[in-house]
Design an enzyme around this catalytic site. Sequence first.
Site, PDB file in Angstrom:
ATOM      1  NE  ARG A 196     -62.416  -9.537 -20.628  1.00 21.39           N
ATOM      2  CZ  ARG A 196     -63.838  -8.672 -20.605  1.00 21.39           C
ATOM      3  NH1 ARG A 196     -62.887  -7.098 -21.590  1.00 21.39           N
ATOM      4  NH2 ARG A 196     -64.424  -9.227 -22.049  1.00 21.39           N
ATOM      5  CB  CYS A 231     -60.112  -6.425 -28.051  1.00 15.69           C
ATOM      6  SG  CYS A 231     -61.188  -5.828 -28.750  1.00 15.69           S
TER       7      CYS A 231
END
Length: 283
Positions: free
Chosen positions: A180, A238
């Site tokens: 990611r 995050c």
Amino acid sequence: MTVIITAPELAEALAGEAPPVLLDVRWQLSLAKAAGAPPFDGRAEHAAGHIPGAVFVDLDRELAGAPGGHGRHPLPDLAEFGAAMRRAGVSASRPVVVYDGGQGWAAARAWWMLCWTGHPDVRVLDGGLPSWTGELATGVSVPDAGDFVPAPDAAGLLDADGAAELARTGVLLDARAGERYRGEVEPVDRVGGHIPGAVSAPTTENVGPDGRFLPAIELKDRFKALGVSSDAPVGVYCGSGVSGAHEVLALAVAGIPAALYVGSWSEWSADPSRPVAVGADPQ
């Protein structure tokens, strides 16, 4: 004071004269399920079996606000958060222990929220519920009301501009999976990639196969290899401020203070005007 507690230590504390308030924050990231499986129900899981005396806390409703422009798990209204903690029995003068289903992310979000708003004694059960070998209780616990009143510390919180600045002047860690960070996949947010200057530091690498944190010295060495030093401020983000809280907790285990960008990638990537970096290079 340590920030984590083992299951044997928790059992001893619960049997003592001044047991801690115990919060059950079981939660799972709910993605669209093509097979039509029902979403995870932490409250039902709690009622089916929890550590005796634990009170369920709903991450989505009590540890976060409604999804929107500030991300998928923005800060909750602090008055509502305080009321939820008092309903759960939290008082400033009584220790708190938080656990979840074992991943540690949700428990870390509760730990971070309580620490950031001024509670002096909060720990996370290392390894979560799977580490508990004692009996479980069923049903719902209704504790006496607590007296905790949130008093947030601005130093522990980053906004988008603060995260961008820290990526240039300190160390900004990206706690998401490496793919990611690199922008190879993005299952949730508008676009893949990372904040320019951020360093990839998947939170999954802070724990062993049993889900428990690595020893403090190993964590300290890991973060040192990622560029963390005693003279540089550290921040973490995050996807939506949940797994990032777990990385802040890992840093705390290693004795390293860090701030959390709660909006995280879900806020950053929602604004097309903000730059996006892709690939393994931080820039």
